[in-house]
Scaffold this active site. Structure first.
Site, PDB file in Angstrom:
ATOM      1  N   CYS A   1      -2.706   8.063   4.090  1.00  0.00           N
ATOM      2  CA  CYS A   1      -2.670   7.870   2.399  1.00  0.00           C
ATOM      3  C   CYS A   1      -3.884   7.972   2.071  1.00  0.00           C
ATOM      4  CB  CYS A   1      -2.126   6.386   2.358  1.00  0.00           C
ATOM      5  SG  CYS A   1      -2.987   5.149   3.160  1.00  0.00           S
TER       6      CYS A   1
ATOM      7  N   GLU B   1       1.029  -1.409  -0.235  1.00  0.00           N
ATOM      8  CA  GLU B   1      -0.021   0.045  -0.138  1.00  0.00           C
ATOM      9  C   GLU B   1       0.947   1.135   0.064  1.00  0.00           C
ATOM     10  OE1 GLU B   1      -3.218   0.348  -0.117  1.00  0.00           O
ATOM     11  OE2 GLU B   1      -3.739  -1.669   0.031  1.00  0.00           O
TER      12      GLU B   1
END
Lengths: 1001, 1001
Positions: free
Chosen positions: B793, B759
């Site tokens: 994020c 990720e």
């Protein structure tokens, strides 16, 4: 039929019943062990399954301990709840305990007794006593059948032939002093017209390869005739009768053609003492019989026909279901019975040419035959009745009391080959549709059992179960595998013509096609026929790095629109392409023969797989396109959808050049990606065919781009291109790992991280357990090892055999390998042929050298002469699991046999390579099978079947370790890896309002 | 209650009915447009939903064309089949056609009329006419409520305050010459006891941040009091009455405490002219009321209580369901009615301290109150009745005819802020449980409607719907998200104590733990509190490459057994760990505050996510462990199973150091892999806590190994180790791409190709459409941009605003940003605080510099002074989509606003970065929402909600492009990527026997 005829049938039936009902068949008598087992089996399907499977494996169990262990595994598992009595006190003891061994011995004895119920003796001499006794006491005749393990090699054919000759000779000696039935004349004909010596045999024992030679039927029949003639001659010479049994559907055409063929030979044309069995449960029994009658009349033949209903119902259902052809048998019992009567009527009417041998245990059927024969005035010598030994003593009594000429079917042989026969008999008797069970166990009313089956069938017409509709694909309809080609005269001729035709198109001119436009190629490359290297199949004007640049740009441009083209529309292109492939199947298959070196069978199988890929992936995309809900609650909806990745490089192998290319490309395309496709250098013409398939359905330009050429240059340019989002590859480990490595770095300005889907090599093992059914194992193993010369990533190249079974297996395997036919692929008879090219040949021979150093050469099979890149098969024994032969992928017809002491070691050896692709286990131990399911580290584990020939949807295919990365092809998880997923979470709650009812004032 | 009381209630009710039934509420009169719409809405739920949603967006539509387009999108979609009349002839015209614009104008007029049904006027002056007329004609009093858009900033609080002061002043002027009701005295008290000027207001408008300050309640109440005091003073000064409305549950504690707090202040203690609304549909209405009565008696207070049933039923159901806490409202209408009566009884009994304002349109409820007041001898001045303007003219008539003192609720304001109110009223009226609908539309029998609700409730008791049992997890039970912490006095104190406690444990000593054994570390590393860098949280004895070598070896050894440990047993460790985390939640959250710099809310949310990961992945593994059938046919069984990959490197980020570490590690572990875990250098103590969680549940040694230390050295050694099968990583794009690249080459002797799950970053955009509800957008966007200082994020860093909404949005957003509170994370009041370290701070400030060059600084929000790595938030406008500010991930509280002309451009800009992680759309255009669902290229698309705070199972999370590789975390496809799959195909056909019935004789 007028109703007075029906009335006579009814009355005759009732008379037979009167006699029969005085006793019960011994099989059902619960005071015997067998009767008890039958009783529980009829009440408990799960038990029945375990029992019959145990009976099936039993003869292989050589020690009481092994018997006890298997009983525990079959009957004492924690997930089962069988009657205590049917666990024989074994649920809580160790298999080597005294208790267990005692129980095992007792059960062994009982099963042997059960076997004797049906099997008259281990040898003809042993059986003779039983035969004589019944002849004398009851006046019944016999037909003797030697029980035989499956015939898997030329050597076993020869043994079979010898056995039949011996049987006729010895049996003839035995009967020398027997009085003939009916006449009492010593050595005379029974009832004055038929030989005392009567044998039955199976055509499949005459030629072991009949099944794999269905595309070369004439050849197969010629081979079988060579075996059959000596038997017929011996029978003629000694005055015996020969009856040919009928087996499952795949053997039917072979058997019928063989029978007709030999009867057409002048030396047998006038010989009436031979016959054939005929199954009335086949839906086409009537028309086929009409042909036979015509043949008999035209040729003036005279032969016996044993009319039966058929004993392979389960198997026919299974095969039709697995290979997706229409169920060939009636599934409604009344239809079968009615068909039997109609066939009997036809045979009786044709009594000048056919002697009816009525093989039924059904009182109604027999009564019908009796009355029909009477009505049609059939002479006595044209009709006899047959029955199985051990099946129904009370009917036997009724038949003979009724003065019917009765012949019993007398299996002779050891228990090992006899078990399959035994299980079939047990099945018949316990079937809920069995006449015997219904009449003498379930107590059905006589009147009901004697009704005209034709009218009963009308009341409950045949229903086709077929494949259940898959709702998963909605209106597109269920997916079903393309049915295998049926090799008849027409298809054989069509394919032969296609081969001729295709050959005349060589050399083909292949060049890149980008954005729908053929482009100039660079250097030239040739592809040749591996079996005839002088034959140039294609001349390729190769793509180069610049072509790749154009192709990627075209694909990138086309992506924008293609990505948002509705999934159903994308799928429709695949369905159209499937239709196109079907229409051109022979031409395409012919190309596979010449450029790929595939034999007839393998080439045609590739076509099926190609169609399946298109039909399946199209449907899968339709399924995946429906957004899946992650959660749906008041106030929030959350769902998952898919979107395509971008431009994909598709790098194809030569071994399944057509299906795998189409599979990889269609998966990429149907998921909304666009494709640059590079075929293998060895198979550019097939690559061009792939391109033609997609262009023929008007796929938009740029969606599929074709760049034939050398791997190093084109592959590299493609894989590392900044606009190539993913590579899908099938090929060698070395190239695959290279692609993965080269895809690691993310190029500057790339839109995404590169993704690789790679199918690579295998070093696949099959474990042959100590209780494995070798009859059932040899054929599939031969196919798994030597199919397409072992040039499949799924091919087995290690056989791990438990010591107990080792020698027996090795011997049968050796002979089977030596039976395979070597020749060019275009010859329909060839099992083995050339490998793909000279380089492959050289590499394989290197491994043969290693084998010679590291182990013992068992055989190199058939001879191989000719211009092709021929490599003779090679089988090595005494190979250490660490040998390069047992560790490295060879991709050729080379196999090593490794002997191990126990199943644990077998698994260790199996898992001891860098690969994990396919694996096989032949075993009848539920515990070992379960253990293999847990511990055998392979992508596809096959139990009691071959390891190649994965079928779409049912057998998702792909490995791990050094065998590949990515989700399994052919399965439902394959397409998602060509896409990204998007979660969509929507707050559906607005201004106090969600779709629900309020509870305020 | 004695039954003669019930009889009196019945009779009173019947009298009220007699009057009421003479006419029908105008809302339901089908000769009006509104009545027709209500009629169709009551019959067709789908239409009702679209209608109310259209009403909700309507005020935002500024042109006839836009109205027409929205009508088409709401009512004329091909998937709908609404009555032709309800498509207003718009289904086949373009929205800018003359026909469409005419229709739009007509509908606009009708909706405005519908609004006027409930809203008395745009201003108090406009409303005054309506008020005066009804006072004069019917003798009803009024309470005036200013309709207001959501208050989202200090500035808007101030505007609200001004508005209320103005209202009281102007309203007072208006009534100067009005005769008082009851007495007729000019300017006197109505009915002799209550002010003519009466206003209602919502506490949430007093302090815009009350919701996010639930952990700092005292502070929030202090802020609200500062706004409320001037209002109260003005009311005292001018002799007005102030009633505080009650809102949804999250505001209740705040509202009640505020009300009590201000009434405890000496200047208001004796002032009877203020009150509070109270909702009887809350399950805890009675006990809470008892507390309030006690408080009133103890303090000698005198206040009004508007007793209502509650108007947020939908919302309460939705919130409880989404955040998984018990439904707080009665779901059975009778229970609500019974609760209302019990509460009314309590208030009436306490009439010395509380004036009952009976707010119901239910005849039974009102009759009950009348008779109870009579029975208890409640003085006239302690009871009045209230009703909503526009709801039920016939009841209004009945009430006044019955001489009840009636006050109407008079919303005043523009249509934009009024729409939410309007929709709530429409909902109430169309609800199938509405008294009005049942009585005057559905024609329910009076007698039935007048029955005692308590006895009716007994007949049909409350049923808890709750989450439906997930059968997918079998006996383990359904998964449900951990309910969010409820900040009450006890939890506040507990967490404050944990913070103190935890602080005293610093510096903690962290060292590697391999195979269960703490090992010697190498160099030392420190972690500090970002908000107070002098505070050393941990001293780490770092692991090095050699430690990694040991750790991988330990994990490799442990793998053998762990891989074959049953899935349920592996899952059980996770469930135990979840319990452990729950038990230690405050201590763990405190550590996140100090080492991670998380504020109270974010820290506690991380704990929920941690528990959710363990509970969900545990269940998922149990689900996946059941072999899935690929096909099951007679003769063949084919199934898919999973097996683990091997040793995994888990490389964790600092931003969600606890939940993501636990999530990644538990996923790897529960799937049968073993783990070497490296925490981020910034958060080693949290890493140690992760280790402690797993070791505290006695996970076998070697399954989880802990190697804290610097990323370059350890990460590298781990990722490239030949025995590391996979790496699971969350962190920056740069490091992630490095890991992917390093995992490309397959080391010599490796057992498999390396697999990476990564990720990485995001550059997430939120599109604010021209019809977006800004009220509903500002809060979630503030949270999405500035939550944890933008260090997520998933954080939004680009706001793409359609021109039509741009200025309005920008202005409200600016003020909202400036309202955020800056301070150290350990202070419960802080919204914003330090970023993780000095390096991050410097990098973020660089981007602020870029912003100043490339665009206009809108605001830098609150001041930030202190020792921490403080960065003030920064909002830029006029930013080009190509600016580095709009292209690169900043990972800080910096956001750019990009103005676009249309939705197409919005999507283009949104998709124009190298990332694809999260995205948001605020829109009320079904067509634009649908388009975004197709074209917005992100891993997680959020519609009409924030883009952060993904919840387990419901919001699978993960991106593509440069945002990550692998399947989404938190979802059902996450675990499979930690495993290989194995297809097991078993030939179940043996010796003619498959588990099916035979059809032979």
């Amino acid at each position: 039929m007028p109703s007075d005829f029906e009335d006579r049938v009814r009355k005759t039936g009732l008379r037979l019943y009167d006699i029969a009902e005085k006793s019960k068949p011994s099989l059902f008598r619960k005071d015997y062990w067998t009767g008890k087992v039958m009783d529980v089996s009829m009440k408990n399907d799960a038990f029945k399954q375990e029992m019959f499977r145990f009976v099936d494996v039993f003869p292989y169990l050589t020690t009481p301990e092994s018997v006890a262990r298997h009983i525990q595994e079959y009957f004492c598992r924690p997930d089962q709840h069988f009657p205590k009595a049917m666990q024989w006190g074994l649920s809580h003891v160790t298999p080597d305990s005294m208790t267990a061994r005692m129980a095992a011995k007792s059960i062994s004895k009982n099963i042997t007794t059960m076997g004797k119920q049906f099997i008259t003796g281990a040898t003809i001499d042993e059986a003779a006593e039983v035969l004589k006794k019944a002849r004398d006491a009851e006046g019944v005749a016999w037909t003797v059948k030697i029980l035989k393990e499956a015939v898997t090699s030329t050597q076993e054919e020869e043994e079979f032939l010898d056995g039949q000759i011996n049987l006729i000779e010895r049996y003839s000696e035995i009967v020398t002093n027997w009085p003939a039935l009916g006449t009492g004349e010593i050595g005379g004909l029974d009832w004055g017209f038929t030989p005392q010596v009567n044998i039955s045999l199976m055509a499949s024992c005459l030629y072991s390869q009949y099944l794999t030679k269905s595309c070369a039927m004439d050849y197969a029949i010629d081979r079988a005739k060579e075996r059959l003639r000596p038997i017929y001659r011996k029978a003629q010479q000694l005055g015996a009768y020969v009856m040919m049994d009928m087996e499952h559907l795949p053997a039917r055409r072979f058997t019928l053609e063989l029978f007709k063929g030999i009867n057409d030979e002048s030396e047998f044309r006038d010989w009436p003492h031979n016959g054939i069995a005929y199954q009335a449960y086949m839906k086409d029994a009537e028309p086929l019989l009409a042909d036979l009658v015509k043949w008999a009349k035209t040729g003036g033949h005279d032969f016996g026909m044993r009319l039966i209903k058929g004993a392979f119902w389960d198997e026919e259902m299974v095969l039709a279901n697995l290979y997706n052809y229409p169920v060939p048998v009636f599934t409604n019992k009344h239809e079968t019975d009615a068909s039997f009567e109609r066939c009997a009527h036809t045979v009786l009417k044709s009594h000048r040419h056919m002697q009816l041998k009525c093989g039924s245990h059904n009182i109604r059927s027999v009564a019908y035959v009796i009355e029909t024969a009477r009505k049609l005035g059939v002479p006595e010598d044209r009709l006899e009745f047959q029955m199985l030994h051990g099946m129904a003593e009370n009917l036997r009594n009724a038949w003979t009391k009724h003065d019917l000429r009765l012949r019993l079917y007398a299996p002779v042989g050891e228990i090992v080959p006899g078990m399959a026969y035994l299980v079939r008999r047990l099945l018949e008797n316990t079937s809920s549709e069995s006449f015997l069970r219904q009449s003498f166990v379930d107590g059905a009313a006589r009147e009901a059992m004697l009704r005209d089956p034709a009218s009963l069938a009308k009341d409950s017409p045949q229903t086709e179960s077929g494949t259940p509709a898959d709702s998963e694909y909605g209106e597109t309809g269920p997916f079903s595998n393309e049915p295998p080609i049926e090799w008849d005269v027409a298809t054989h001729a069509a394919f032969a013509a296609a081969l001729e035709n295709t050959k005349s198109s060589f050399p083909r001119h292949v060049r890149p096609v980008v954005n729908g436009v053929p482009t100039e190629g660079g250097k030239t490359l040739m592809s040749t026929d591996p079996n005839m290297p002088e034959r140039v199949v294609a001349e390729v004007a190769c793509a180069d790095a610049e072509t790749v640049e154009f192709a990627v740009a075209a694909a990138n441009t086309a992506f924008t629109e293609w990505a948002v083209t509705p999934a159903e529309k994308r799928a429709a292109y695949l369905f159209k392409a499937a239709g196109r492939v079907r229409a051109k199947r022979h031409d395409l298959a012919a190309l596979l023969v010449y450029e790929g070196g595939k034999n007839w069978t393998e080439a045609q199988a590739d076509l099926n797989e190609t169609v399946d890929f298109l039909e399946f992936y199209g449907r899968e995309m339709i399924r995946l396109d429906k957004p899946r809900t992650a959660s749906e609650r008041p106030g929030e909806s959350s769902r998952l959808g898919y979107l395509p990745r971008g431009v994909g490089g598709v790098i194809a192998p030569w071994n399944f050049a057509l299906p795998i290319s189409v599979g990889m490309a269609s998966a990429a395309i149907v998921t909304g990606n666009t494709v640059v496709y590079k075929p293998a250098s060895q198979t550019p013409a097939i690559g061009q065919a792939v391109h033609d398939i997609f262009s023929s359905v008007y796929l938009p330009n740029g969606v599929f781009n074709f760049v034939p050429g050398p791997g190093e240059e084109i592959g590299n340019a493609l894989v590392t291109h900044k606009d190539v989002a993913f590579t899908v590859f099938t090929g060698s480990r070395q190239v695959g790992l290279g692609i993965i490595e080269k895809s690691g770095p993310t190029p500057e300005d790339a839109q995404q991280v590169k993704h690789v889907i790679a199918e690579m090599g295998g070093k696949n093992a099959i474990i042959i357990d100590s209780d494995a059914d070798i009859d059932a194992a040899v054929g599939p193993i031969i196919q798994s090892v030597f199919g397409y010369m072992g040039q499949k990533c799924s091919a087995a190249s290690r056989l791990i055999v438990l010591a107990e079974n080792h020698d027996k297996f090795v011997s049968r395997f050796k002979h089977a390998v030596e039976t395979l036919v070597f020749g060019p692929a275009e010859d329909s008879r060839s099992d083995l042929g050339a490998v793909i090219d000279a380089e492959a040949k050289a590499k394989i021979e290197t491994y043969v050298d290693i084998g010679n150093t590291d182990g013992q050469l068992l055989t190199r099979g058939a001879n191989a002469e000719g211009p092709g890149h021929f490599v003779r098969p090679a089988v090595f024994t005494d190979i250490s699991p660490d040998s390069r032969l047992a560790q490295e992928e060879i991709f050729g017809p080379v196999v090593c046999i490794i002997k191990v002491d126990d199943f644990e070691e077998a698994l260790q050896v199996a898992n001891g390579t860098p690969y994990a692709l396919t694996g096989g286990v032949f075993s009848r131990s539920p515990a070992n099978i379960e253990r293999a399911c847990r511990e055998f580290l392979v992508g596809s584990l096959y139990i009691n079947r071959g390891t190649t020939g994965a079928m779409m949807k049912r057998h998702p295919f792909g490995g791990f370790k050094m065998s590949g990365v990515g989700s399994k092809a052919m399965g439902q998880y394959y397409l998602p890896q060509f896409m990204f997923t998007r979660t969509i979470v929507e707050n559906t709650f607005r201004s106090g309002f969600a779709p629900m009812e309020a509870a305020t004032d």
